[in-house]
Design a protein around this motif. Structure first.
Motif, PDB file in Angstrom:
ATOM      1  N   ALA A   3       0.826  -1.206   0.000  1.00  0.00           N
ATOM      2  CA  ALA A   3       0.000   0.000   0.000  1.00  0.00           C
ATOM      3  C   ALA A   3       0.865   1.264   0.000  1.00  0.00           C
ATOM      4  O   ALA A   3       0.529   2.257  -0.633  1.00  0.00           O
ATOM      5  CB  ALA A   3      -0.942   0.001   1.202  1.00  0.00           C
ATOM      6  N   ARG A   4       1.995   1.226   0.740  1.00  0.00           N
ATOM      7  CA  ARG A   4       2.893   2.376   0.829  1.00  0.00           C
ATOM      8  C   ARG A   4       4.336   1.880   0.851  1.00  0.00           C
ATOM      9  O   ARG A   4       4.596   0.687   1.047  1.00  0.00           O
ATOM     10  CB  ARG A   4       2.636   3.184   2.118  1.00  0.00           C
ATOM     11  N   PHE A   5       5.260   2.803   0.657  1.00  0.00           N
ATOM     12  CA  PHE A   5       6.668   2.453   0.767  1.00  0.00           C
ATOM     13  C   PHE A   5       7.008   2.134   2.222  1.00  0.00           C
ATOM     14  O   PHE A   5       6.700   2.918   3.140  1.00  0.00           O
ATOM     15  CB  PHE A   5       7.552   3.621   0.309  1.00  0.00           C
ATOM     16  N   SER A   6       7.634   0.991   2.430  1.00  0.00           N
ATOM     17  CA  SER A   6       8.177   0.687   3.747  1.00  0.00           C
ATOM     18  C   SER A   6       9.534   1.370   3.888  1.00  0.00           C
ATOM     19  O   SER A   6      10.100   1.867   2.907  1.00  0.00           O
ATOM     20  CB  SER A   6       8.343  -0.826   3.906  1.00  0.00           C
ATOM     21  N   GLN A   7      10.057   1.396   5.098  1.00  0.00           N
ATOM     22  CA  GLN A   7      11.381   1.999   5.288  1.00  0.00           C
ATOM     23  C   GLN A   7      12.435   1.219   4.498  1.00  0.00           C
ATOM     24  O   GLN A   7      13.373   1.805   3.944  1.00  0.00           O
ATOM     25  CB  GLN A   7      11.742   2.026   6.772  1.00  0.00           C
ATOM     26  N   ALA A   8      12.251  -0.096   4.425  1.00  0.00           N
ATOM     27  CA  ALA A   8      13.193  -0.917   3.643  1.00  0.00           C
ATOM     28  C   ALA A   8      13.132  -0.556   2.162  1.00  0.00           C
ATOM     29  O   ALA A   8      14.158  -0.498   1.479  1.00  0.00           O
ATOM     30  CB  ALA A   8      12.871  -2.403   3.839  1.00  0.00           C
ATOM     31  N   GLY A   9      11.909  -0.277   1.681  1.00  0.00           N
ATOM     32  CA  GLY A   9      11.750   0.128   0.289  1.00  0.00           C
ATOM     33  C   GLY A   9      12.412   1.470   0.015  1.00  0.00           C
ATOM     34  O   GLY A   9      13.087   1.652  -1.000  1.00  0.00           O
ATOM     35  N   LYS A  10      12.234   2.420   0.933  1.00  0.00           N
ATOM     36  CA  LYS A  10      12.875   3.730   0.784  1.00  0.00           C
ATOM     37  C   LYS A  10      14.396   3.594   0.781  1.00  0.00           C
ATOM     38  O   LYS A  10      15.093   4.217  -0.050  1.00  0.00           O
ATOM     39  CB  LYS A  10      12.433   4.668   1.910  1.00  0.00           C
ATOM     40  N   ASP A  11      14.903   2.782   1.685  1.00  0.00           N
ATOM     41  CA  ASP A  11      16.357   2.588   1.769  1.00  0.00           C
ATOM     42  C   ASP A  11      16.887   1.937   0.497  1.00  0.00           C
ATOM     43  O   ASP A  11      17.978   2.286   0.019  1.00  0.00           O
ATOM     44  CB  ASP A  11      16.700   1.719   2.982  1.00  0.00           C
ATOM     45  N   ALA A  12      16.115   0.988  -0.062  1.00  0.00           N
ATOM     46  CA  ALA A  12      16.547   0.314  -1.295  1.00  0.00           C
ATOM     47  C   ALA A  12      16.623   1.302  -2.456  1.00  0.00           C
ATOM     48  O   ALA A  12      17.569   1.281  -3.249  1.00  0.00           O
ATOM     49  CB  ALA A  12      15.596  -0.831  -1.627  1.00  0.00           C
ATOM     50  N   VAL A  13      15.626   2.173  -2.552  1.00  0.00           N
ATOM     51  CA  VAL A  13      15.623   3.181  -3.620  1.00  0.00           C
ATOM     52  C   VAL A  13      16.807   4.115  -3.459  1.00  0.00           C
ATOM     53  O   VAL A  13      17.534   4.406  -4.419  1.00  0.00           O
ATOM     54  CB  VAL A  13      14.300   3.969  -3.602  1.00  0.00           C
ATOM     55  N   SER A  14      17.046   4.595  -2.254  1.00  0.00           N
ATOM     56  CA  SER A  14      18.171   5.506  -2.006  1.00  0.00           C
ATOM     57  C   SER A  14      19.502   4.829  -2.306  1.00  0.00           C
ATOM     58  O   SER A  14      20.418   5.453  -2.865  1.00  0.00           O
ATOM     59  CB  SER A  14      18.143   5.989  -0.549  1.00  0.00           C
ATOM     60  N   ALA A  15      19.616   3.552  -1.959  1.00  0.00           N
ATOM     61  CA  ALA A  15      20.860   2.819  -2.211  1.00  0.00           C
ATOM     62  C   ALA A  15      21.112   2.661  -3.710  1.00  0.00           C
ATOM     63  O   ALA A  15      22.246   2.820  -4.182  1.00  0.00           O
ATOM     64  CB  ALA A  15      20.803   1.449  -1.540  1.00  0.00           C
ATOM     65  N   VAL A  16      20.064   2.363  -4.459  1.00  0.00           N
ATOM     66  CA  VAL A  16      20.201   2.213  -5.911  1.00  0.00           C
ATOM     67  C   VAL A  16      20.606   3.532  -6.550  1.00  0.00           C
ATOM     68  O   VAL A  16      21.473   3.579  -7.437  1.00  0.00           O
ATOM     69  CB  VAL A  16      18.874   1.687  -6.514  1.00  0.00           C
ATOM     70  N   LEU A  17      19.996   4.629  -6.127  1.00  0.00           N
ATOM     71  CA  LEU A  17      20.335   5.941  -6.689  1.00  0.00           C
ATOM     72  C   LEU A  17      21.770   6.333  -6.347  1.00  0.00           C
ATOM     73  O   LEU A  17      22.456   6.975  -7.147  1.00  0.00           O
ATOM     74  CB  LEU A  17      19.356   6.997  -6.173  1.00  0.00           C
ATOM     75  N   ALA A  18      22.224   5.930  -5.152  1.00  0.00           N
ATOM     76  CA  ALA A  18      23.620   6.197  -4.781  1.00  0.00           C
ATOM     77  C   ALA A  18      24.566   5.417  -5.692  1.00  0.00           C
ATOM     78  O   ALA A  18      25.627   5.921  -6.093  1.00  0.00           O
ATOM     79  CB  ALA A  18      23.841   5.820  -3.315  1.00  0.00           C
ATOM     80  N   LYS A  19      24.199   4.179  -6.045  1.00  0.00           N
ATOM     81  CA  LYS A  19      25.020   3.391  -6.971  1.00  0.00           C
ATOM     82  C   LYS A  19      25.023   4.016  -8.359  1.00  0.00           C
ATOM     83  O   LYS A  19      26.053   4.050  -9.039  1.00  0.00           O
ATOM     84  CB  LYS A  19      24.492   1.951  -7.047  1.00  0.00           C
TER      85      LYS A  19
END
Length: 859
Positions: A96-112
Motif C-alpha cells: 500500500a505504501r513504501f516501507s522503510q526498507a523500500g525507501k532505503d533500497a531506492v536511495s541505495a540504488v540511486l547512490a550506486k
C-alpha cells in the motif's frame, strides 16, 4: 525466336542508355563470376566497415540554430552540471505504501547510479520530498518566530521609548532647578548610556528581523514556486527520481541504458518495482523483428504464385537482400561519423527491400517471358536489362531524387534519413542491373518450371498459336479490370476520385508531434512508467520544459534569487502551467535554470501552446525583471522540430510536384500525362494522410493495427511520405503508361493503346504493388514504435496509388482523352530529348521469311 542486336540511333539519349544497359546485361551474363565476386567483395567490405566503425544510433531530432539548441549550448558552457540529458525512474511500492526498507533500497540504488561514469547526479525522491515538506514547516515556524521577534522588538521599543521619556523629563526638572550641566550629566550619564545601549540593541534586532524577513520571504517564494511539484505521491505508493547524465539522452549507448536498467531492478528485493522512463528503456539497437520477416514471407508467396518456381521467386528476394545488406551496412558504417537517428537505417531497410524486390522482378519477369517465347538466354537477359532495366533505372532515379531532396528543408537528421535511403535505393538499382543478369546466367532454364517450359515448347512449335495469342490478348485487353475501367471511364474516374476524397477528409485535422511515452505499447516499460507518473504526479511531469535565464551583471546572491522568483512567478502564471521551479544558479549569478511543469504531456496540443506562450512572455519578463529567457530541453526541442517540419512541407511538396511534372514531360513527351500523374499523386497523398490521422491520431481500427494510445502523428512522417510515395508512384506510372505509349507509337489507336498497354503491364504492376505493400505492412507491427506509422503510411499509400490511381483513374482519363493524351506543342517537342524509357528501339523485329510473308499476305 531470333532477335537482332540493336543498332539504335546514337543521337537519342534514351536509346543510348538502353544500348548501354543492353551491353551491361550482356557483359554481366558473360562474366558472371567476375560480377558475383565483385558484389561479394563489396558485401565483405561493407560488413567489415559496419562492424569496425559503427556508432550509436539515437533519436536526436535537434536542429542547429534553433533557440533550443542555443540554450543547450549555453548551459553546456556556463552551467555544465545542468547541461546533460535527464531522465526519470518511477518506483512503485508493491504494498500500500513504501516501507522503510523500500525507501532505503531506492536511495541505495540511486547512490550506486551516481557512481556510474556517465551519470552526473541523481535526485533522491524521499530526501527531496522531505525537504519540500520541511520547507513548509520551516516557513510556518519562521513566520511564527518572526512574529514573536517583532512582538519582542515592539515591546523593547516601547520600554525604551518610555525610559527615554522619563530620562528627558528628569533632565528638564534638573535644568529648571538650576543645576549645572556637569551635575546633570553626572547624575544622568549612566541612564543615558543605558538608553543608548538599548537603542543600539533595538536597531540590531530590527536589522536582524529585516534580514530574517527577507530570508523568510525568499523561502516563502521558493515554497510557492514548488506548489504542485511532488517527488513522492500523496498516497505514499509511488516515487519519481531524476537521473542527470553527463551527455545528452540521445548520446547514451545501449550498454549504458541496460546498465541503468539492471541496477534499478535491484529494488525488487525490497518489494518495489522500478520503471525507467522511455529515455532510458527505449531500445533502438535492433533493426529487424518478427513482423518484418512475416511481410517478406508474404512477398515471397506472391513471387512464387507469379513466377511458378522457388528459384524464380527467390532470385528477386536474394537481390533485395544483397542490396539492403550493402546499403544499410554502409549506413551503419557511417553512424560513428554522422549523428544518425534510428529511423535512418530503418527507412533505408524498408525502401531497400521493397524496391529491391520490385526492380529485380521487372527484369526477371521480362526475361522469363522472352525465354518462354523462344529467345536465346543470353540475348534475353541483355534485352531485358536494356528494356525493363532502362525503366528500372528511370524509376530508381525518381525515388533517389525525391529522397535526396529531403536535404532541401535544411534539417540535418532529415537529410541523413533521405540520403541514406537514397543511397540504398541506388544500390538496389545497381544490383538489379548487374547482379541480376549474372545470377540469371547461372540459373538458366531453372527459372521456369518443367510444365511451363513444355507448354512453351509446344506452343512455339505451332505457328497458328501466334494468331490465337493475338486473339487472347485482344480479349484480355477488352475484359478484366482494364476493360471494365475503359468500358465505363466516367464511372471509374468518379468512383476513384470520390473514394480518395472521402479518405482524405481526416487529413484536415492532422496534428504533428514527436512521439512520447504515451504512444508506446501498453505492455512496455516506457508506457507503464508514463502511466504511473501521470496518475501519481500529473501528466506534465512526463515532459517538463527547461527555461534558461540570463541575469544582469553585479547582482548579489539575494538579488539574483529574488530575480529568479520574479521570473518563476511570471512563468507560473502562464495558462496550463502547474509549477515553475528555479533549479540552479551559476557561480557568477548570471545564468539561472527553471523547470516548468505543464498540465499535460509533451506531445499534447496544450503543451505546444505552453511552449509558444512562454516564448511570448520574453518581452514582459525582460522589461519587468531585466532577465532574458530561452527554452530548451526535450519537450521544447520536439515542439521546435515539429514546427520546422510543418513549415518545410509546402516548399518540399512544391519541389516534388515540379520535379514530377518535369520528369514525366521528359519521359512521355505529353502535356496531359504529367498533369494526370501528378494530380493522382496528390490525391493518393491526401488520402494517405487522412488514413494516418484516422488510425494513429483518432484511433480508428486501433486494435487491428496495434494502436493502443492514439495521439499526434509522427512529425516527420508527412515529409518522408511525400518523398517516398512520389518516387514509388512515378515507378508505377512509368510501367503502366510506357506500355500505352509504346502501343500508340506502334500504330494502334490512342484508346486501343490504353487497353493494350494496361493489359501488358497490369500483372507485373499488381504483383509489384502487392509485394511492396507486404514489405511495408511488416513494419506496421515493428518492435520500434516510431516506425509503425511510417510502415502503415507507405503501405496504404502504395496500395491506393497503385490500384486506385494508376490502375483505375489513369487508364480511365487516358481513355477519355484519346489522342489528346499525347499532345505536345511542336516547339516543345523539338527541344525535348527523346528518353525512350522502355527501350523500345532495342526491340527490332527479326527478318521476315518469304514463307511468313506469304502467310501474312493470305491473311
Amino acid at each position: 525466336m531470333a532477335v537482332n542486336a540493336p543498332n539504335p540511333p546514337s543521337s537519342k539519349i534514351g536509346a543510348d542508355m538502353a544500348l548501354l544497359l543492353y551491353r551491361l546485361g550482356k557483359f554481366s551474363y558473360r562474366h558472371r563470376w567476375l560480377v558475383i565476386s565483385a558484389w561479394l567483395a563489396v558485401l565483405v567490405g561493407v560488413a567489415g566497415s559496419a562492424a569496425a566503425f559503427h556508432g550509436t544510433l539515437s533519436n536526436n531530432f535537434q536542429i542547429p540554430g534553433t533557440e533550443t539548441q542555443q540554450m543547450a549550448d549555453k548551459l553546456k558552457k556556463e552551467l555544465p552540471s545542468s547541461s546533460g540529458g535527464s531522465a526519470s525512474i518511477v518506483f512503485e511500492a508493491n504494498d500500500a505504501r513504501f516501507s522503510q526498507a523500500g525507501k532505503d533500497a531506492v536511495s541505495a540504488v540511486l547512490a550506486k547510479l551516481k557512481t556510474l561514469p556517465d551519470v552526473q547526479g541523481t535526485v533522491d525522491p524521499f530526501t527531496t520530498q522531505a525537504q519540500l515538506d520541511k520547507a513548509a514547516a520551516d516557513v510556518a515556524a519562521g513566520q511564527q518566530q518572526a512574529a514573536d521577534a517583532k512582538a519582542q522588538l515592539d515591546q523593547s521599543a516601547s520600554e525604551l521609548a518610555a525610559g527615554k521619556a522619563r530620562l528627558a523629563a528628569a533632565e528638564q526638572q534638573m535644568a529648571a532647578a538650576g543645576l549645572p550641566a556637569a551635575a546633570i550629566e553626572a547624575q544622568l550619564g549612566q541612564q543615558k548610556a543605558a538608553a543608548a545601549a538599548g537603542q543600539a540593541k533595538l536597531d540590531a534586532g530590527t536589522r536582524e528581523l529585516a534580514a530574517g524577513n527577507e530570508k523568510l520571504e525568499l523561502g516563502k517564494r521558493q515554497l510557492d514556486a514548488s506548489q504542485g511539484l511532488r517527488f513522492v505521491s500523496e498516497d505514499g505508493k509511488a516515487a519519481i527520481a531524476q537521473v542527470q547524465f553527463k551527455t545528452s539522452i540521445n548520446g547514451l549507448t545501449p550498454d549504458i541504458r541496460r546498465e541503468v536498467q539492471d541496477l534499478v531492478k535491484e529494488v525488487s528485493a525490497a518489494n518495489v518495482t522500478a520503471l525507467p522512463s522511455k529515455e532510458i528503456s527505449e531500445d533502438i539497437s535492433e533493426l529487424f523483428g518478427t513482423a518484418e520477416i512475416i511481410g517478406i514471407a508474404v512477398a515471397a508467396l506472391v513471387l512464387i504464385l507469379m513466377l511458378g518456381t522457388f528459384i524464380a521467386a527467390g532470385l528477386p528476394l536474394l537481390m533485395a537482400i544483397v542490396g539492403v545488406a550493402a546499403g544499410v551496412g554502409g549506413t551503419i558504417a557511417l553512424s560513428s561519423a554522422v549523428d544518425m537517428s534510428s529511423i535512418s537505417p530503418m527507412l533505408a531497410l524498408m525502401l531497400g527491400l521493397a524496391v529491391g524486390i520490385d526492380y529485380s522482378l521487372f527484369i526477371v519477369n521480362r526475361h522469363r517471358g522472352q525465354l518462354l517465347a523462344g529467345m536465346d538466354a543470353e540475348e534475353s537477359v541483355a534485352l531485358a536489362t536494356g528494356t525493363s532495366g532502362n525503366a528500372v533505372l528511370f524509376a530508381g532515379l525518381t525515388v533517389i531524387i525525391a529522397l535526396a531532396a529531403l536535404v532541401v528543408p535544411g534539417l540535418p537528421f532529415l537529410a541523413v534519413m533521405g540520403l541514406s535511403a537514397a543511397a540504398t535505393v541506388a544500390v538496389a538499382v545497381a544490383v538489379a542491373l548487374t547482379l541480376t543478369p549474372a545470377v540469371l546466367s547461372l540459373v538458366g532454364r531453372k527459372l521456369i518450371s518443367r510444365r511451363a517450359w513444355a507448354r512453351a515448347q509446344e506452343h512455339n512449335a505451332d505457328p497458328s498459336h501466334g494468331y490465337q495469342d493475338s486473339a487472347k490478348e485482344e480479349y484480355r485487353s477488352t475484359h478484366g479490370w482494364g476493360g471494365l475501367v475503359t468500358n465505363h471511364p466516367w464511372l471509374a474516374l468518379l468512383a476513384g476520385v470520390v473514394l480518395l476524397g472521402v479518405m482524405a477528409l481526416p487529413a484536415g485535422q492532422l496534428r504533428l508531434a514527436l512521439p512520447d511515452a504515451s504512444s508506446q505499447p501498453v505492455a512496455s516499460q516506457a508506457f507503464q512508467a508514463y502511466d504511473v507518473t501521470r496518475r501519481s504526479f500529473g501528466e506534465g511531469m512526463t515532459g517538463p520544459i527547461i527555461v534558461v535565464g540570463d541575469l544582469p551583471e553585479g547582482l548579489s546572491e539575494a538579488e539574483a534569487k529574488a530575480r529568479q522568483f520574479d521570473v518563476a512567478d511570471i512563468l507560473r502564471g502562464t495558462e496550463n502551467v502547474t509549477a515553475a521551479v528555479p533549479l540552479a544558479l551559476s557561480q557568477d549569478r548570471r545564468t539561472a535554470v527553471f523547470q516548468v511543469i505543464p498540465k499535460e504531456g509533451p506531445a499534447s496540443a496544450s503543451t505546444v501552446r505552453v511552449v509558444s506562450e512562454l516564448r511570448a512572455e520574453k518581452p514582459r519578463i525582460q522589461d519587468s525583471t531585466g532577465v532574458s529567457i530561452g527554452l530548451t530541453g526535450q519537450t521544447a526541442g520536439n515542439v521546435d522540430v515539429s514546427t520546422k517540419l510543418g513549415d518545410a512541407l509546402p516548399p518540399y511538396l512544391a519541389i516534388v510536384v515540379g520535379l514530377s511534372l518535369l520528369l514525366l514531360l521528359l519521359v512521355f513527351r505529353s502535356m496531359w500525362v504529367p498533369l494526370l500523374a501528378t494530380g493522382g499523386f496528390l490525391l493518393s497523398l491526401a488520402a494517405s494522410f487522412g488514413a494516418v490521422v484516422a488510425v494513429y491520431q483518432w484511433g480508428w481500427l486501433g486494435p487491428v493495427f496495434g494502436v493502443e494510445n492514439p495521439g499526434a502523428v509522427l512529425s516527420f512522417l508527412p515529409i518522408i511520405l511525400i518523398g517516398v510515395l512520389f518516387g514509388l508512384a512515378m515507378d508505377y506510372q512509368v510501367f503502366i503508361t510506357s506500355g500505352m505509349r509504346e502501343s500508340y507509337m506502334h500504330g494502334e489507336t490512342a484508346r486501343h493503346a490504353v487497353r493494350t498497354g494496361f493489359s501488358h503491364a497490369a500483372a507485373v504492376v499488381t504483383a509489384a504493388a502487392i509485394i511492396m505493400v507486404s514489405v511495408f505492412s511488416g513494419f506496421i507491427f515493428s518492435h520500434l514504435n516510431m516506425v509503425r506509422p511510417l510502415g502503415f503510411a507507405m503501405a496504404f499509400g502504395v496500395l491506393i496509388d497503385a490500384f486506385v490511381v494508376r490502375m483505375t483513374i489513369v487508364p480511365a482519363v487516358m481513355y477519355l482523352l484519346g489522342g489528346k493524351a499525347w499532345w505536345l506543342p511542336g516547339w516543345l517537342e523539338r527541344i525535348l530529348p527523346d528518353v525512350d524509357v522502355e527501350g523500345a528501339r532495342l526491340r527490332q523485329p527479326a527478318p521476315v521469311s518469304s514463307e511468313q510473308r506469304g502467310v501474312t499476305s493470305r491473311l
